[in-house]
Design an enzyme around this catalytic site. Structure first.
Site, PDB file in Angstrom:
ATOM      1  N   GLU A   1      74.744  16.976  34.288  1.00 45.81           N
ATOM      2  CA  GLU A   1      75.421  16.357  33.481  1.00 45.81           C
ATOM      3  C   GLU A   1      74.877  16.307  32.064  1.00 45.81           C
ATOM      4  O   GLU A   1      75.824  16.582  30.920  1.00 45.81           O
ATOM      5  CB  GLU A   1      75.616  14.996  33.622  1.00 45.81           C
ATOM      6  CG  GLU A   1      76.085  14.528  35.090  1.00 45.81           C
ATOM      7  CD  GLU A   1      76.222  13.012  35.430  1.00 45.81           C
ATOM      8  OE1 GLU A   1      76.449  12.300  34.438  1.00 45.81           O
ATOM      9  OE2 GLU A   1      76.173  12.580  36.758  1.00 45.81           O
TER      10      GLU A   1
ATOM     11  N   HIS B   1      82.165  12.869  35.153  1.00 43.69           N
ATOM     12  CA  HIS B   1      82.165  12.230  36.682  1.00 43.69           C
ATOM     13  C   HIS B   1      81.131  13.082  37.316  1.00 43.69           C
ATOM     14  O   HIS B   1      81.264  14.259  37.469  1.00 43.69           O
ATOM     15  CB  HIS B   1      83.477  12.310  37.094  1.00 43.69           C
ATOM     16  CG  HIS B   1      83.802  11.671  38.703  1.00 43.69           C
ATOM     17  ND1 HIS B   1      83.784  10.213  38.638  1.00 43.69           N
ATOM     18  CD2 HIS B   1      83.611  12.194  39.673  1.00 43.69           C
ATOM     19  CE1 HIS B   1      83.786  10.270  40.035  1.00 43.69           C
ATOM     20  NE2 HIS B   1      83.781  11.208  40.543  1.00 43.69           N
TER      21      HIS B   1
ATOM     22  N   LYS C   1      84.744   0.838  33.375  1.00 45.69           N
ATOM     23  CA  LYS C   1      86.104   0.518  33.474  1.00 45.69           C
ATOM     24  C   LYS C   1      87.024   1.363  33.379  1.00 45.69           C
ATOM     25  O   LYS C   1      86.982   2.596  32.700  1.00 45.69           O
ATOM     26  CB  LYS C   1      86.337  -0.610  32.179  1.00 45.69           C
ATOM     27  CG  LYS C   1      85.613  -1.822  31.960  1.00 45.69           C
ATOM     28  CD  LYS C   1      85.866  -2.957  32.906  1.00 45.69           C
ATOM     29  CE  LYS C   1      87.356  -3.214  32.759  1.00 45.69           C
ATOM     30  NZ  LYS C   1      87.761  -4.563  34.009  1.00 45.69           N
TER      31      LYS C   1
ATOM     32  N   GLY D   1      72.352   4.886  30.521  1.00 48.55           N
ATOM     33  CA  GLY D   1      72.788   5.647  29.292  1.00 48.55           C
ATOM     34  C   GLY D   1      71.926   7.023  29.039  1.00 48.55           C
ATOM     35  O   GLY D   1      71.513   7.526  28.155  1.00 48.55           O
TER      36      GLY D   1
ATOM     37  N   ASN E   1      73.211   9.835  30.006  1.00 45.08           N
ATOM     38  CA  ASN E   1      73.898  10.847  29.010  1.00 45.08           C
ATOM     39  C   ASN E   1      74.117  10.565  27.712  1.00 45.08           C
ATOM     40  O   ASN E   1      74.160  11.398  26.778  1.00 45.08           O
ATOM     41  CB  ASN E   1      75.549  10.701  29.701  1.00 45.08           C
ATOM     42  CG  ASN E   1      75.434  11.633  31.171  1.00 45.08           C
ATOM     43  OD1 ASN E   1      75.686  12.690  30.891  1.00 45.08           O
ATOM     44  ND2 ASN E   1      75.666  11.045  32.351  1.00 45.08           N
TER      45      ASN E   1
END
Ligand code: GAR
Length: 212
Positions: A181, A111, A93, A14, A16
């Site tokens: 990111e 990504h 997922k 986590g 991000n």
């Protein structure tokens, strides 16, 4: 006007999520994190939510009879928290059309490579960086995109390049990519919150503040 409410889906550390939290707390992001949902128990992302008094819950796919049942549970939770934008932050997922249709053009993913390279089913986390290095690519990067029913196929919002160094390992490369990111995801969310993104087919146009 009420603030855009985010639902953040996670499966791991986590970092991000943390960068989004930090940018909300600093006032850079005019949004509220309404709920964090993890697909795994005991991950550090849940601890981060807890530390910042953000509601969180765990919804484990294998506990449901079908993918549709699992996604129905996610949809129910996100709607109950009035989520306006779903943020995938290290969520592993792939979501089906069933889920995607419930939040049309309201799901973003990050990504850790330059899509359309090194992406798609099976490319997540450190596997991406290993693939980049095994291939001998000299440049990789980060992509933030809207989510459609494919794996990493939706319209691209922002990208940033990161050079691959000769002495990189997948770990050192991952760390430099993550640094980017943590900047680019808040930027993309801010653009969305300010209603400055418009989708034309595969293309996302970014409007300047003056155009609005
Ligand atoms: C990030 O590098 C993110 O881009 C990647 O997983 C990592 C999660 O880190 N996502 C994917 O590979 C999705 N295909 P975090 O949990 O510290 O944010």
């Amino acid at each position: 006007m009420s603030k855009l409410r985010l639902g953040v889906l996670v499966s791991g550390g986590g970092s991000n999520l943390q960068s989004i939290i930090d940018n909300v707390e600093s006032g850079y992001l005019p949004v509220e994190i309404a709920i964090v949902i993890s697909s795994k128990d005991g991950v550090y992302a849940l601890e981060r939510a807890k530390r910042h008094n953000i509601p969180s819950t765990v919804v484990i796919p294998r506990n449901y009879k079908s993918r549709e049942d699992y996604e129905d549970e996610l949809i129910k939770i996100l709607n109950s928290y009035n989520v306006g934008l779903v943020i995938l932050a290290g969520y592993i997922k792939v979501l089906s059309l069933h889920f995607v249709r419930s939040f049309p053009n309201r799901i973003m993913n990050i990504h850790p490579a330059l899509i359309p390279s090194f992406c798609g089913e099976g490319y997540y986390g450190s596997k991406v960086h290993k693939a980049v290095m095994d291939y001998g690519a000299k440049i990789t990067g980060v992509t933030v995109h809207f989510v459609d029913e494919g794996a990493d196929t939706g319209p691209i919002i922002l990208q940033r390049a990161v050079p691959v160094k000769d002495d990189d390992t997948p770990e050192t490369l991952a760390a430099r990519v993550l640094e980017q990111e943590h900047k680019i995801y808040p930027d993309a969310i801010k653009l969305y919150a300010e209603d400055r993104l418009k989708i034309y087919g595969r293309k996302v146009k970014i409007f300047s503040k003056e155009e609005f």
